[in-house]
Design an enzyme around this catalytic site. Structure first.
Site, PDB file in Angstrom:
ATOM      1  N   ARG A   1      32.776  25.498  34.408  1.00  0.00           N
ATOM      2  CA  ARG A   1      33.316  26.586  35.218  1.00  0.00           C
ATOM      3  C   ARG A   1      34.637  27.110  34.651  1.00  0.00           C
ATOM      4  O   ARG A   1      34.955  28.282  34.788  1.00  0.00           O
ATOM      5  CB  ARG A   1      33.503  26.123  36.657  1.00  0.00           C
ATOM      6  CG  ARG A   1      33.845  27.263  37.622  1.00  0.00           C
ATOM      7  CD  ARG A   1      33.689  26.817  39.054  1.00  0.00           C
ATOM      8  NE  ARG A   1      34.558  25.704  39.372  1.00  0.00           N
ATOM      9  CZ  ARG A   1      34.317  24.817  40.336  1.00  0.00           C
ATOM     10  NH1 ARG A   1      33.200  24.908  41.046  1.00  0.00           N
ATOM     11  NH2 ARG A   1      35.162  23.849  40.581  1.00  0.00           N
TER      12      ARG A   1
ATOM     13  N   TYR B   1      39.854  53.344  40.549  1.00  0.00           N
ATOM     14  CA  TYR B   1      38.456  52.914  40.619  1.00  0.00           C
ATOM     15  C   TYR B   1      38.027  52.781  42.073  1.00  0.00           C
ATOM     16  O   TYR B   1      38.622  52.020  42.837  1.00  0.00           O
ATOM     17  CB  TYR B   1      38.287  51.594  39.872  1.00  0.00           C
ATOM     18  CG  TYR B   1      36.906  51.001  39.954  1.00  0.00           C
ATOM     19  CD1 TYR B   1      35.775  51.768  39.674  1.00  0.00           C
ATOM     20  CD2 TYR B   1      36.729  49.678  40.313  1.00  0.00           C
ATOM     21  CE1 TYR B   1      34.507  51.230  39.752  1.00  0.00           C
ATOM     22  CE2 TYR B   1      35.464  49.115  40.391  1.00  0.00           C
ATOM     23  CZ  TYR B   1      34.360  49.895  40.115  1.00  0.00           C
ATOM     24  OH  TYR B   1      33.104  49.348  40.199  1.00  0.00           O
TER      25      TYR B   1
ATOM     26  N   ASP C   1      45.310  48.289  35.219  1.00  0.00           N
ATOM     27  CA  ASP C   1      43.909  48.394  34.813  1.00  0.00           C
ATOM     28  C   ASP C   1      43.869  49.192  33.509  1.00  0.00           C
ATOM     29  O   ASP C   1      44.110  50.398  33.507  1.00  0.00           O
ATOM     30  CB  ASP C   1      43.107  49.078  35.918  1.00  0.00           C
ATOM     31  CG  ASP C   1      41.620  49.182  35.594  1.00  0.00           C
ATOM     32  OD1 ASP C   1      41.235  49.039  34.417  1.00  0.00           O
ATOM     33  OD2 ASP C   1      40.833  49.430  36.538  1.00  0.00           O
TER      34      ASP C   1
ATOM     35  N   LYS D   1      32.683  47.570  30.422  1.00  0.00           N
ATOM     36  CA  LYS D   1      32.783  48.920  29.884  1.00  0.00           C
ATOM     37  C   LYS D   1      33.021  48.892  28.362  1.00  0.00           C
ATOM     38  O   LYS D   1      32.168  48.460  27.612  1.00  0.00           O
ATOM     39  CB  LYS D   1      33.873  49.685  30.623  1.00  0.00           C
ATOM     40  CG  LYS D   1      33.800  49.564  32.153  1.00  0.00           C
ATOM     41  CD  LYS D   1      32.478  50.014  32.739  1.00  0.00           C
ATOM     42  CE  LYS D   1      32.515  50.220  34.247  1.00  0.00           C
ATOM     43  NZ  LYS D   1      32.823  49.021  35.038  1.00  0.00           N
TER      44      LYS D   1
END
Length: 385
Positions: free
Chosen positions: A54, A106, A179, A204
């Site tokens: 993890r 966003y 961002d 992206k």
């Protein structure tokens, strides 16, 4: 004569993925490690330093180190998506803390802040993009703990001054998270402009092939806030699978080629349609007529990215009709892939959207710019007829 002491360029870092080889077989391409747990020694120690997949999978380490190096940060973490990366930052705040974000950003993240974030106990202020005075006025002394900035802002591509946001954050004793999905580390390095944390929706441009969901955070320093972010990821399990991490690294190795081509294409399209009949406005920070061009030129190096929007004369109905007639552009959500996409954002975002109803968001790919221009031209001509 070459300068032997000159730092290796981002292009070489990306192409060679920092030059790391597979430790087992010296392959130039890393292996995929699907194992979820690691054996202890008899004394209870972990000889490899890994405990559980993890947070210790080898497939995370190479893309994290590449992103850390590109952004000039202290540490990086991969996430299962851009949203999970953003939420890990916000959830590092305490209930009752105050954060500030721009009005245009966003949409999915903005919607989360407006709903779950407020229910969770956050106090949130949204300020007009590009308005530093409004940003300063929104600060609540002693309560404002996070400024969240997206620039260029999706989907109107308003440009904010990162250094000015960093100044306001520092004066408020808050963290600034940026961002950087659209600009990528190749065009903008927010940490060098004073930001504390950089976020990427790695789905992206970083991956660039529309086949991976992933996110990433890079921090300027390992402070207590970053420690809480790390706990949010590890305890919440917001991690990509090893194959997704491997695909992400594969995609990143051509990032410099794809971003350069997309930026070149977007500039050609923006110039072609700037002032064209049937177009109300071209929204692209590379145009000198764009209100944020001077800031963009100062903080973006090597291009202005592959994202732009066209505002179509005639409103929402006319914009939808133009999108329907496009043949090369795919009508699909997302951005940053090798293929060009178009989307009527206002209808996707729905009630409360700050997006103009006549706006078509274009994610420009790596196709021929001439072909893309011709496709938009024929769609506009069909509307006029």
């Amino acid at each position: 004569m070459t300068d032997k002491n000159k730092a290796i360029t981002p292009e070489t870092m990306l192409a060679q993925a920092l030059g790391a080889l597979d430790p087992a077989y010296r392959s130039v391409i890393p292996g995929i490690y699907p194992g979820t747990t690691y054996e202890r020694e008899a004394d209870g120690s972990y000889p490899t330093g890994r405990v559980y997949s993890r947070d210790h999978n080898p497939n995370y380490e190479q893309p994290e180190e590449l992103l850390r190096t590109l952004e000039g940060g202290a540490k990086a973490l991969l996430f299962s998506s851009g949203m999970s990366a953003a939420l890990a930052v916000v959830q590092a705040l305490r209930p009752g803390d105050h954060m500030i974000a721009p009005k245009v950003m966003y949409w999915s993240f903005r919607n989360w802040l407006l709903t779950v974030g407020k229910e969770w106990g956050l106090e949130i202020s949204f300020v007009p993009n590009g308005d530093i005075a409004a940003l300063e006025a929104a600060v609540i002394p002693g309560k404002t703990k996070l400024l969240w900035l997206e620039t260029p802002a999706n989907p109107t591509w308003v440009v904010d001054d990162i250094a000015e946001w960093a100044r306001v954050a520092k004066e408020a004793g808050a963290h600034l998270a940026v961002d950087n999905t659209v600009a990528t580390p190749l065009l903008t390095n927010p940490l060098k402009l004073g930001a504390d944390i950089v976020m990427h929706s790695a789905t992206k441009y970083l991956n660039g092939h529309t086949d991976v969901l992933a996110g990433a955070l890079i921090t300027a320093k390992e402070d207590d806030f970053w420690a809480r972010v790390r706990v949010n990821r590890n305890a919440g399990g917001a991690i990509p699978g090893p194959f997704e991490a491997w695909l992400l690294l594969r995609g990143m190795r051509t990032l410099h080629l794809r971003v350069a081509r997309a930026s070149e294409n977007a500039m050609a399209i923006a110039r072609h349609f700037d002032g064209a009949k049937g177009i109300r406005a071209v929204l692209y920070p590379g145009l000198e007529s764009h209100e944020g061009h001077k800031i963009a030129a100062r903080q973006m190096t090597g291009g202005f990215g592959g994202m732009m929007s066209l505002c179509i004369d005639g409103g929402a109905e006319a914009a939808m009709a133009v999108a329907a007639r496009l043949k090369l552009f795919k009508r699909a959500t997302s951005l940053g892939g090798i293929e060009s996409l178009v989307e009527h954002r206002a209808s996707i975002e729905g009630e409360g959207t700050p997006c103009p109803p006549d706006l078509l968001r274009l994610s420009i790919g790596i196709e021929s710019a001439d072909d893309l221009i011709n496709d938009i031209d024929q769609a506009l001509e069909g509307r006029k007829s």
